[in-house]
Design a protein around this motif. Structure first.
Motif, PDB file in Angstrom:
ATOM      1  N   THR A  86      39.345  33.161  36.010  1.00  0.00           N
ATOM      2  CA  THR A  86      40.380  34.172  35.804  1.00  0.00           C
ATOM      3  C   THR A  86      39.812  35.585  35.896  1.00  0.00           C
ATOM      4  O   THR A  86      38.608  35.802  35.689  1.00  0.00           O
ATOM      5  N   PRO A  87      40.678  36.580  36.168  1.00  0.00           N
ATOM      6  CA  PRO A  87      40.208  37.973  36.165  1.00  0.00           C
ATOM      7  C   PRO A  87      39.617  38.399  34.830  1.00  0.00           C
ATOM      8  O   PRO A  87      38.683  39.204  34.789  1.00  0.00           O
ATOM      9  N   TRP A  88      40.161  37.874  33.710  1.00  0.00           N
ATOM     10  CA  TRP A  88      39.579  38.194  32.407  1.00  0.00           C
ATOM     11  C   TRP A  88      38.140  37.693  32.315  1.00  0.00           C
ATOM     12  O   TRP A  88      37.271  38.364  31.738  1.00  0.00           O
TER      13      TRP A  88
ATOM     14  N   GLN B 275      39.473  16.795  40.429  1.00  0.00           N
ATOM     15  CA  GLN B 275      40.566  17.459  41.118  1.00  0.00           C
ATOM     16  C   GLN B 275      40.057  18.674  41.885  1.00  0.00           C
ATOM     17  O   GLN B 275      39.134  19.357  41.429  1.00  0.00           O
ATOM     18  N   VAL B 276      40.672  18.956  43.015  1.00  0.00           N
ATOM     19  CA  VAL B 276      40.349  20.176  43.760  1.00  0.00           C
ATOM     20  C   VAL B 276      40.650  21.404  42.914  1.00  0.00           C
ATOM     21  O   VAL B 276      39.898  22.380  42.910  1.00  0.00           O
ATOM     22  N   SER B 277      41.740  21.361  42.154  1.00  0.00           N
ATOM     23  CA  SER B 277      42.151  22.524  41.367  1.00  0.00           C
ATOM     24  C   SER B 277      41.117  22.922  40.323  1.00  0.00           C
ATOM     25  O   SER B 277      41.089  24.076  39.885  1.00  0.00           O
ATOM     26  N   ALA B 278      40.254  21.994  39.925  1.00  0.00           N
ATOM     27  CA  ALA B 278      39.271  22.292  38.886  1.00  0.00           C
ATOM     28  C   ALA B 278      38.294  23.384  39.309  1.00  0.00           C
ATOM     29  O   ALA B 278      37.698  24.050  38.455  1.00  0.00           O
ATOM     30  N   SER B 279      38.116  23.582  40.599  1.00  0.00           N
ATOM     31  CA  SER B 279      37.162  24.578  41.094  1.00  0.00           C
ATOM     32  C   SER B 279      37.838  25.832  41.645  1.00  0.00           C
ATOM     33  O   SER B 279      37.156  26.689  42.199  1.00  0.00           O
ATOM     34  N   GLN B 280      39.158  25.952  41.500  1.00  0.00           N
ATOM     35  CA  GLN B 280      39.881  27.036  42.154  1.00  0.00           C
ATOM     36  C   GLN B 280      40.237  28.194  41.232  1.00  0.00           C
ATOM     37  O   GLN B 280      40.055  29.354  41.581  1.00  0.00           O
ATOM     38  N   GLY B 281      40.780  27.906  40.050  1.00  0.00           N
ATOM     39  CA  GLY B 281      41.143  28.965  39.127  1.00  0.00           C
ATOM     40  C   GLY B 281      42.274  29.828  39.660  1.00  0.00           C
ATOM     41  O   GLY B 281      43.192  29.350  40.321  1.00  0.00           O
ATOM     42  N   GLU B 282      42.210  31.151  39.391  1.00  0.00           N
ATOM     43  CA  GLU B 282      43.257  32.085  39.802  1.00  0.00           C
ATOM     44  C   GLU B 282      42.834  32.940  40.988  1.00  0.00           C
ATOM     45  O   GLU B 282      43.323  34.053  41.161  1.00  0.00           O
ATOM     46  N   HIS B 283      41.937  32.426  41.797  1.00  0.00           N
ATOM     47  CA  HIS B 283      41.579  33.141  43.016  1.00  0.00           C
ATOM     48  C   HIS B 283      42.783  33.181  43.959  1.00  0.00           C
ATOM     49  O   HIS B 283      43.617  32.263  43.967  1.00  0.00           O
TER      50      HIS B 283
ATOM     51  N   ILE C 176      19.454  37.478  41.912  1.00  0.00           N
ATOM     52  CA  ILE C 176      20.384  37.763  40.815  1.00  0.00           C
ATOM     53  C   ILE C 176      21.678  38.364  41.350  1.00  0.00           C
ATOM     54  O   ILE C 176      22.776  38.069  40.851  1.00  0.00           O
ATOM     55  N   PHE C 177      21.593  39.202  42.368  1.00  0.00           N
ATOM     56  CA  PHE C 177      22.789  39.749  43.008  1.00  0.00           C
ATOM     57  C   PHE C 177      23.646  38.616  43.579  1.00  0.00           C
ATOM     58  O   PHE C 177      24.870  38.591  43.397  1.00  0.00           O
ATOM     59  N   ALA C 178      23.004  37.662  44.239  1.00  0.00           N
ATOM     60  CA  ALA C 178      23.729  36.499  44.775  1.00  0.00           C
ATOM     61  C   ALA C 178      24.318  35.657  43.643  1.00  0.00           C
ATOM     62  O   ALA C 178      25.426  35.127  43.764  1.00  0.00           O
ATOM     63  N   CYS C 179      23.592  35.534  42.525  1.00  0.00           N
ATOM     64  CA  CYS C 179      24.113  34.776  41.373  1.00  0.00           C
ATOM     65  C   CYS C 179      25.362  35.431  40.811  1.00  0.00           C
ATOM     66  O   CYS C 179      26.293  34.742  40.360  1.00  0.00           O
ATOM     67  N   GLY C 180      25.404  36.766  40.812  1.00  0.00           N
ATOM     68  CA  GLY C 180      26.604  37.457  40.368  1.00  0.00           C
ATOM     69  C   GLY C 180      27.799  37.111  41.238  1.00  0.00           C
ATOM     70  O   GLY C 180      28.909  36.876  40.739  1.00  0.00           O
ATOM     71  N   ILE C 181      27.585  37.073  42.537  1.00  0.00           N
ATOM     72  CA  ILE C 181      28.666  36.705  43.460  1.00  0.00           C
ATOM     73  C   ILE C 181      29.101  35.267  43.219  1.00  0.00           C
ATOM     74  O   ILE C 181      30.308  34.959  43.164  1.00  0.00           O
ATOM     75  N   MET C 182      28.130  34.356  43.083  1.00  0.00           N
ATOM     76  CA  MET C 182      28.458  32.955  42.824  1.00  0.00           C
ATOM     77  C   MET C 182      29.220  32.800  41.508  1.00  0.00           C
ATOM     78  O   MET C 182      30.124  31.954  41.398  1.00  0.00           O
ATOM     79  N   THR C 183      28.877  33.613  40.506  1.00  0.00           N
ATOM     80  CA  THR C 183      29.569  33.547  39.223  1.00  0.00           C
ATOM     81  C   THR C 183      31.042  33.891  39.385  1.00  0.00           C
ATOM     82  O   THR C 183      31.912  33.276  38.757  1.00  0.00           O
ATOM     83  N   TRP C 184      31.346  34.872  40.233  1.00  0.00           N
ATOM     84  CA  TRP C 184      32.750  35.229  40.475  1.00  0.00           C
ATOM     85  C   TRP C 184      33.514  34.048  41.065  1.00  0.00           C
ATOM     86  O   TRP C 184      34.657  33.783  40.679  1.00  0.00           O
ATOM     87  N   PHE C 185      32.900  33.334  41.984  1.00  0.00           N
ATOM     88  CA  PHE C 185      33.562  32.163  42.557  1.00  0.00           C
ATOM     89  C   PHE C 185      33.703  31.048  41.523  1.00  0.00           C
ATOM     90  O   PHE C 185      34.684  30.293  41.549  1.00  0.00           O
ATOM     91  N   GLY C 186      32.738  30.925  40.616  1.00  0.00           N
ATOM     92  CA  GLY C 186      32.763  29.841  39.648  1.00  0.00           C
ATOM     93  C   GLY C 186      33.713  30.076  38.497  1.00  0.00           C
ATOM     94  O   GLY C 186      34.337  29.129  37.993  1.00  0.00           O
ATOM     95  N   LEU C 187      33.858  31.334  38.043  1.00  0.00           N
ATOM     96  CA  LEU C 187      34.779  31.635  36.950  1.00  0.00           C
ATOM     97  C   LEU C 187      36.217  31.607  37.454  1.00  0.00           C
ATOM     98  O   LEU C 187      36.488  31.847  38.626  1.00  0.00           O
TER      99      LEU C 187
END
Length: 715
Positions: free
Chosen positions: A43-45, A699-707, A30-41
């Motif tokens: 925006t900061p919001w 598109q590559v941009s679809a997986s990038q967001g505002e990172h 679950i800790f790893a899933c939290g990290i993966m969620t940050w990469f997947g979402l």
């Protein structure tokens, strides 16, 4: 409605109460899933919202079920999962803010003065790689860059400084001045390709490039850099004693230096499923620690006075820990090595205290340790493959059928050897099955005969090659190491022969297009359920794995691949013999671009230049080609260069085309029927993969967001 939720809660509580499994490994997941969620979402919001939502859920469970004994398991599970999930998002977000470095705006050529932070020797490519701390000439802000320096410039620097040892001038701690050509770290060339910009962000690199002209040494290193100097000496010493390709492999085992391994040997090891042997990780650290542990405990047992007064396992574990930590530091302390060392320390602690040495809880503790320090490693292949392999081994050997198969019994040595050999093969096969989805997701290719190759290669490396290297280094103290180095060379030549033979077999390599995130999530979820759950319920893990397998086989191969700058375009077609071929717009000298196009199109043969394809019509400025996909004909117009074209003629050509691709800005009058992938569009989207039959654009941009590492419109 409340009765429905109450029934669901009752079922979950009953299931958790009856399930016999260790909860701790699931918290690591679950800790790893939290990290993966940050990469997947994106925006900061969204990141803050995910943290808030998880904490609200935990608070709701605490408030709703406080004091209810009938909800103990469910309440504790929800609260713990919510806190750990939020912690995962928070840790990686904090890490990104602390170490991330904004990339330079554009390619530049400038003179810099920098402090050498690290040096990596790459003799197979005739260069060394330096990481420099420099100060921006305009803003005065410090930044970190990575520069490739050709070996002839290293020699010039050594001569200019008047030393016979180049390591004393171009090494950690020296101050140098040089002219460099720098590029912003590159985003993925295509959807699913390697994201160097993300890796550079977490390494704090703002630019990468190469040296131009002479490297001027302003100040030699003040300290001796003992570990780095020892690592380079050890690598050079091993290569001097073990000839040819075997020497480069031996140097990798002894010091972690893989820079001298030739491209042919690397490719053979990769296609044979043996690349993990070149990365200093669990196998190597375990071999060093286990060898030290057994040697020390056997030697101490020879002295009755010590054996009666001391706990030999504690002494041996202590010496094994020293050897493991020393080997980790000597080989560069990379994330896989640190992960393996942390896990090994837990194993040694268990041995010293008389507890079970290998357990899922131990693996989980090592994973959390690594993710707390390097949370970004969770999205990398190294972390995923390492822990997948370890989980597969521990889960397999803790299962009841395997325990019964390996249980001690009265039998001949030959039967016992056969039983062990069979178990070794089964273990290799299970590891290959566990790793294949991860390998295909990251590299789009996998060696199909890896299980067989590993059955031979792993014992060879663990019980022959590495002990011989250690004996060679030990006996070199007395000048008697030559016989051991000769045997080392023979054993590693055998390893390379296994790799080259395996990789050369028909069908040895399987290529697959980029699988979706949902597909790999099903594979990983099913694998984790099989490994971490217990009882008959663990068999449910085969359900998502089976669904993922079907989805993988149904993954469409892109019809058109367009690189991030529009220069490199690949088109998949069917040749007259029925084989799939790749047409390439440009005959690129870049093996990186060519390999990306081939792997993501699942084509194993060399690409065919578009100008040589009979179905294409090319002029010096453009190529046109028609493709039959999805019951209709698609017309493609592809720019070959940046030569100016009369606008009205260009507009007329665009009007007749469905897709136009160019590595420059096209006028608004160019209006194709479906897609205009010019520089303006690609700056926002990144690389593209087109599925014409389903009329889908990835598109590559679809997986990038505002990172921080993604800057649309500024590349």
């Amino acid at each position: 409605m409340s009765s429905i939720w109450r029934t669901i809660a009752d079922k979950l509580e009953s299931f958790l109460e009856q399930a016999q499994f260790d909860r701790a490994p699931w918290l690591a997941v679950i800790f790893a899933c939290g990290i993966m969620t940050w990469f997947g979402l994106k925006t900061p919001w969204a990141w803050a919202g995910a943290i808030g939502a998880s904490l609200i859920l935990g608070g709701f469970a605490l408030a709703a079920w406080r004091g209810e004994v009938a909800r103990d398991h469910l309440r504790n599970a929800v609260i713990a999962s919510a806190i750990v999930f939020a912690a995962g998002i928070s840790v990686v977000w904090l890490r990104s803010e602390m170490v991330g470095e904004e990339a330079i705006d554009r390619p530049v050529v400038e003179r810099v003065q920098g402090y050498i932070l690290s040096r990596e020797d790459q003799p197979s490519q005739d260069r060394i790689r330096l990481v420099l701390a420099v100060r921006d000439a305009t803003t005065g802000q410090s930044r970190k860059i990575r520069v490739n320096v050709p070996l002839e410039k290293v020699e010039q620097a050594r001569t200019q400084y008047g030393t016979v040892d180049d390591a004393s001038v171009l090494t950690e701690g020296a101050v140098v001045r040089l002219r460099v050509r720098l590029m912003p770290p590159a985003s993925p060339m295509l959807p699913g390709a390697y994201d160097f910009a993300r890796a550079a962000w977490f390494k704090g690199l703002s630019g990468t490039g190469s040296a131009m002209g002479q490297v001027e040494v302003l100040e030699a290193a003040q300290s001796d850099g003992f570990i780095a100097r020892t690592q380079r000496w050890l690598s050079s010493h091993v290569r001097d004693n073990v000839g040819a390709s075997a020497g480069t492999i031996a140097a990798a085992f002894a010091s972690g230096d893989r820079g001298a391994i030739t491209e042919g040997d690397r490719d053979a090891m990769r296609d044979a499923g043996l690349t993990h042997l070149l990365a200093i990780s669990g196998l190597h650290v375990s071999a060093v620690i286990a060898g030290t542990y057994l040697l020390v405990i056997k030697l101490l047992a020879l002295f009755p006075a010590l054996a009666l007064r001391m706990r030999l396992p504690v002494m041996a574990a202590g010496m094994g820990a020293v050897a493991g930590i020393g080997y980790t530091l000597l080989t560069g302390a990379q994330v896989p090595t640190v992960r393996a060392c942390a896990a090994a320390m837990l194993v040694l602690l268990a041995l010293a205290t008389g507890r079970e040495a290998l357990s899922l809880r131990m693996v989980a503790a090592a994973a959390v340790f690594v993710l707390m320090l390097w949370p970004e490693s969770v999205v990398g292949p190294s972390f995923q493959m390492s822990f997948a392999a370890v989980l597969a081994i521990v889960a397999l050997h803790s299962s009841e059928p395997v325990k019964a198969f390996l249980a001690p019994r009265e039998e001949s040595h030959l039967v016992r050897l056969g039983r062990g050999t069979a178990m070794l093969f089964v273990t290799g096969l299970v590891i290959e099955i566990a790793l294949m989805p991860i390998v295909l997701f990251h590299f789009h290719r996998a060696g199909l005969y890896g299980a067989v190759a590993n059955v031979l290669a792993i014992p060879l490396v663990t019980f022959v090659s590495m002990p011989l290297i250690a004996l060679g280094l030990l006996f070199d103290l007395a000048g008697l190491g030559a016989p051991f180095w000769w045997l080392t060379e023979k054993s590693l030549n055998l390893l390379l022969a296994i790799a080259h033979f395996t990789s050369a077999q028909p069908g040895a390599v399987k290529l697959m297009p980029q699988m979706s995130g949902f597909t790999i999530a099903l594979f990983v979820g099913g694998g984790l359920w099989l490994a971490l759950w217990s009882g008959r319920a663990r068999l449910l893990g085969f359900v998502p794995a089976a669904i993922a397998t079907v989805l993988l086989l149904l993954t469409p191969i892109p019809d058109v691949l367009i690189g991030r700058e529009g220069r490199h375009v690949g088109i998949t077609v069917t040749a007259e013999d029925g084989s799939r071929r790749l047409l390439s717009l440009r005959d690129s000298r870049s093996s990186y671009s060519r390999d990306n196009l081939l792997e993501l199109s699942s084509v194993t043969t060399e690409p065919i230049p578009l100008v040589e394809w009979e179905g294409a019509r090319c002029s010096p400025e453009f190529c046109t080609i028609a493709l039959e996909r999805g019951g209709r004909q698609w017309s493609l117009l592809l720019a070959r260069n940046r030569e100016m074209i009369e606008e009205r003629a260009l507009a007329a050509a665009c009007e007749r085309a469905d897709i136009v691709v160019a590595d420059r800005f096209l006028p608004r009058s160019c209006s194709p029927r479906w897609l205009k992938a010019d520089r303006r569009f690609l700056q926002q989207s990144g690389g593209l993969a087109l599925d014409l039959e389903n009329e889908r654009i990835t598109q590559v941009s679809a997986s990038q967001g505002e990172h921080g590492w993604w800057r649309a419109g500024e590349r």
